[in-house]
Design an enzyme around this catalytic site. Structure first.
Site, PDB file in Angstrom:
ATOM      1  N   ASP A 338      87.255 113.500 103.380  1.00 10.69           N
ATOM      2  CA  ASP A 338      87.029 113.253 101.977  1.00 10.69           C
ATOM      3  C   ASP A 338      86.080 112.049 101.909  1.00 10.69           C
ATOM      4  OD1 ASP A 338      87.585 112.818  99.153  1.00 10.69           O
ATOM      5  OD2 ASP A 338      88.847 111.160  99.848  1.00 10.69           O
ATOM      6  N   ASP A 536      92.729 111.015 101.072  1.00  8.90           N
ATOM      7  CA  ASP A 536      93.601 109.992 100.503  1.00  8.90           C
ATOM      8  C   ASP A 536      94.142 110.340  99.125  1.00  8.90           C
ATOM      9  OD1 ASP A 536      91.145 109.792  99.219  1.00  8.90           O
ATOM     10  OD2 ASP A 536      91.478 107.695  98.739  1.00  8.90           O
ATOM     11  N   ASP A 540      93.151 115.816  97.513  1.00  8.81           N
ATOM     12  CA  ASP A 540      93.048 116.226  98.922  1.00  8.81           C
ATOM     13  C   ASP A 540      94.312 116.902  99.427  1.00  8.81           C
ATOM     14  OD1 ASP A 540      90.525 114.962  99.111  1.00  8.81           O
ATOM     15  OD2 ASP A 540      91.534 113.035  99.391  1.00  8.81           O
TER      16      ASP A 540
HETATM   17  P1  ADP Z   1      86.262 112.680  96.166  1.00  6.20           P
HETATM   18  O1  ADP Z   1      86.296 114.063  96.718  1.00  6.20           O
HETATM   19  O2  ADP Z   1      84.973 111.985  96.535  1.00  6.20           O
HETATM   20  O3  ADP Z   1      87.454 111.869  96.514  1.00  6.20           O
HETATM   21  P2  ADP Z   1      87.249 113.435  93.548  1.00  6.20           P
HETATM   22  O4  ADP Z   1      87.512 114.861  93.883  1.00  6.20           O
HETATM   23  O5  ADP Z   1      88.402 112.545  93.345  1.00  6.20           O
HETATM   24  O6  ADP Z   1      86.199 112.773  94.565  1.00  6.20           O
HETATM   25  O7  ADP Z   1      86.390 113.407  92.215  1.00  6.20           O
HETATM   26  C1  ADP Z   1      85.219 114.164  92.134  1.00  6.20           C
HETATM   27  C2  ADP Z   1      84.358 113.690  90.997  1.00  6.20           C
HETATM   28  O8  ADP Z   1      85.058 113.854  89.765  1.00  6.20           O
HETATM   29  C3  ADP Z   1      84.014 112.229  91.067  1.00  6.20           C
HETATM   30  O9  ADP Z   1      82.855 112.012  91.816  1.00  6.20           O
HETATM   31  C4  ADP Z   1      83.787 111.892  89.591  1.00  6.20           C
HETATM   32  O10 ADP Z   1      82.487 112.237  89.210  1.00  6.20           O
HETATM   33  C5  ADP Z   1      84.746 112.805  88.873  1.00  6.20           C
HETATM   34  N1  ADP Z   1      85.989 112.129  88.486  1.00  6.20           N
HETATM   35  C6  ADP Z   1      87.239 112.434  88.907  1.00  6.20           C
HETATM   36  N2  ADP Z   1      88.151 111.663  88.327  1.00  6.20           N
HETATM   37  C7  ADP Z   1      87.470 110.811  87.524  1.00  6.20           C
HETATM   38  C8  ADP Z   1      87.839 109.750  86.650  1.00  6.20           C
HETATM   39  N3  ADP Z   1      89.103 109.385  86.464  1.00  6.20           N
HETATM   40  N4  ADP Z   1      86.859 109.124  85.986  1.00  6.20           N
HETATM   41  C9  ADP Z   1      85.579 109.467  86.140  1.00  6.20           C
HETATM   42  N5  ADP Z   1      85.178 110.446  86.947  1.00  6.20           N
HETATM   43  C10 ADP Z   1      86.087 111.128  87.626  1.00  6.20           C
HETATM   44 MG    MG Z   2      89.252 110.597  97.638  1.00 10.67          MG
END
Ligand code: ADP
Ligand code: MG
Length: 638
Positions: A338, A536, A540
């Site tokens: 991730d 994390d 995931d």
């Molecule tokens: P990663 O796979 O990098 O951990 P996430 O799956 O958690 O990322 O989130 C993917 C995308 O969704 C982020 O890059 C962001 O653009 C958006 N996102 C998710 N949750 C939020 C939030 N609480 N506020 C703003 N953007 C969010």
């Molecule tokens: Mg993450």
């Protein structure tokens, strides 16, 4: 952990008493074994003087040395309805005595109990790593009731209660600091000995030590659900869970023992008629066969090695939920990571804000912060922090709020629908101007969050997260041993590409929703073979569960910790390389053990057939090999 532990020892006078009581319990097996050895020697010395006396002493030696193992063997036979090596040894010792070989039977029992004591030592050793953890958990807390202090037991604490923790005290529960600041030694949880500064709104964990400040803490978890408790539960399940190869050996044990018994029965009769051995010789050879054919060493080939490796890694901050995961690590073909919080530190900072013409930036940020305040996504935390640094206007009330995992957050203010998150989430097409603006940020590896009101984009916020120091080295190591590395992220593909290049991973997949992460893992499993996932967040968790080995970062969410097979307590990716090396070493040692055990058995059986060995030699060869494989396994403690 060592440091934290020593502090506790000094403060807790009860510790000593408990210790003394457990010495007998802990070393009981060893003491019994040594006593039987001494009796054996005495019996042997007296043999020429008095046969009766020496026989009595031999019997005493048999009982003292054999009691623990015989009990274990018989209980197991009834409980699992399967035969085991303990039973074989028991029969062999009694058989030898019956045909007059007391001394040999005694040696058998003595060495067998000695190797049993050695095995118990390994088990205890890894249990001790946990009881050391238990010692770190305080039993009482100072509760604040209407400004008064009241000492209560930790079990009585409820979520929302406020407690006061004074300098030098251990933190009794997981919570959030609502007053004061301090330095905390988190070694018990993270293994990291450097103390960390904690202030308002920071989370603190049960079992860690408050070094110098006095703080008021609001409880966020019941005492049965603290991170600390979870770690303990985790290590405990790890010990009871057997790896597939161990299970295989145990299933095999039953069949093997039956086979040995059958052959020994035949060998008690057939050679007399077939080769013309006299009866004593025939019975004697059958007893030697019973001893040397027992798979003791084979049975002891795996478990002590696995337990040693698990307890060794627990000490280093890598928690395995079972031996199987450790076994698998060295066979990995691919690892998916991730992005946020895994390859990167997970503490992004807002670097740029762009707003459409006519939009008031301060007002917009206030709305966004008011929404993100409800999310615990790292991006949300960063945005709220950014707002607090810039403005002291209080946050706004929202009507409804919805945190959409992997996409963003949605809220209603005065009948308007506000969205903060990915481009798709905020507005399907985005906004030409905002899109153009965002490219510069994305190319720099920044994450771009879109803000929309009723699906109309009003602005974007760019955030930059830094790659962990050890990320590049870990990726390089994994690639060097032929493992495919893949970045799996919910972020947009331009940012993903920039981060992928910086980290040096082989491939990247961007814009993954949580369930898509899972599908990609399945795909990698088909394409590459055994695949691990490192993550994390809640998003995931499905992928962690799907992967052959799910590895969670210790600072991650509870869900991730629960679904993962391995937890990296120090949040240190470099531990993955270490674990893989440990896994390789463990598999190598197990292989050596199995090969050696089988070779010795075969060699001794053949020698016995050619009358080349006697019972004492058979006993020493057989038991010696058992002790050797256990000692070989103990090498993994280092
Ligand atoms: P990663 O796979 O990098 O951990 P996430 O799956 O958690 O990322 O989130 C993917 C995308 O969704 C982020 O890059 C962001 O653009 C958006 N996102 C998710 N949750 C939020 C939030 N609480 N506020 C703003 N953007 C969010
Ligand atoms: Mg993450």
């Amino acid at each position: 952990m060592d440091k934290a532990h020593s502090i506790v020892l000094n403060h807790d006078p009860r510790e000593k008493k408990v210790k003394r009581a457990s010495i007998l319990q802990e070393h009981g097996e060893l003491i019994a074994s040594l006593a039987s050895g001494v009796l054996l020697l005495v019996g042997w010395l007296l043999q020429s003087q008095s046969v009766v006396l020496s026989t009595i002493i031999f019997i005493a030696s048999f009982i003292i040395g054999g009691y623990a193992k015989a009990k274990e063997g018989i209980e197991e036979t009834f409980k699992e309805k399967s035969l085991n090596v303990e039973l074989l040894m028991f029969l062999a010792a009694i058989g030898s005595a019956l045909i007059g070989y007391w001394w040999e039977g005694g040696i058998l029992i003595f060495i067998f109990s000695l190797s049993g004591a050695l095995e118990t030592y390994t088990n205890n050793k890894s249990k001790k790593e946990i009881s050391a953890l238990f010692d770190l958990q305080p039993e009482t807390a100072t509760l604040l009731v209407d400004g008064m202090e009241k000492v209560v037991s930790v079990g009585e604490l409820e979520i929302g209660d406020r407690i006061i923790v004074k300098p030098g005290e251990r933190i009794p529960a997981d919570g959030e600091i609502i007053k004061g600041e301090t330095t905390i030694d988190e070694a018990a949880i993270t293994g990291e000995s450097l103390p960390v500064r904690k202030g308002l709104k920071d989370n603190i964990f049960a079992g860690t030590i408050n070094i110098n400040g006095s703080i008021v803490v609001e409880i966020t978890k019941k005492s049965t659900e603290t991170l600390f408790q979870k770690i303990i539960d985790l290590v405990q399940t790890a010990q009871s869970e057997k790896s597939p190869s161990q299970l295989f050996i145990e299933r095999f044990e039953d069949t093997y023992v039956k086979l040995v018994l059958l052959i020994v029965l035949l060998m008690m009769v057939i050679p007399h008629y077939l080769i013309g051995w006299n009866w004593t010789e025939t019975l004697y050879r059958a007893m030697v066969l019973l001893v040397v054919a027992s798979p003791c060493a084979l049975v002891a080939s795996i478990m002590p090695a696995t337990l040693s490796a698990i307890s060794n890694s627990a000490k280093k901050g890598i928690l395995f939920k079972g031996g199987v995961h450790l076994e698998r690590l060295s066979q990995l073909k691919a690892i998916a990571f991730d992005k946020t919080g895994t390859l990167t530190k997970g503490t992004p900072v807002v670097t740029d804000v762009y707003v459409k013409e006519g939009v008031n930036e301060a007002d917009l940020l206030r709305k966004v912060a008011s929404m993100e305040h409800f999310s615990n996504h790292p991006l949300a935390t960063a945005i709220v922090r950014h707002y607090n640094l810039q403005s002291d206007r209080p946050l706004l009330d929202v009507e409804t709020i919805e945190d959409v995992t992997g996409s963003g957050i949605l809220a209603r203010f005065d009948g308007d629908e506000w969205r903060v998150g990915t481009k798709d989430f905020a507005n399907q097409t985005g906004d030409e101007e905002a899109n153009k603006e965002s490219m510069v940020f994305k190319n720099a590896g920044k994450t771009v969050v879109y803000i929309s009101c009723n699906r109309e984009v009003l602005g974007i916020i760019a955030l930059k997260d830094t790659i962990r120091e050890e990320t590049k080295k870990t990726i390089q190591f994994l690639k060097s041993i032929g493992i495919k590395t893949i970045l799996l992220t919910g972020d947009n593909s331009v940012t993903a590409k920039a981060i992928a290049e910086e980290a040096g991973v082989d491939e990247f997949v961007a814009e993954c929703l949580p369930e898509e992460k899972l599908n990609h893992i399945r795909e990698f499993q088909q394409k590459y073979g055994l695949t691990a996932m490192v993550g994390d967040g809640i998003n995931d968790a499905p992928a962690l569960a799907m992967a052959d080995v799910g590895i969670a970062m210790g600072a991650g969410t509870d869900v991730a910790l629960e679904t993962a097979d391995v937890v990296l307590m120090k949040n240190d990716l470099g531990k993955i390389s270490q674990s893989i090396e440990l896994s390789k070493k463990m598999n190598r040692i197990v292989k050596q053990n199995v090969f050696f055990a089988i070779a010795v058995i075969v060699l001794l059986i053949i020698s016995n057939f050619f009358q080349a060995i006697n019972l004492p030699f058979g006993v020493v060869g057989h038991e010696g090999s058992t002790i050797l494989v256990i000692l070989n396994g103990l090498r993994l403690l280092k």
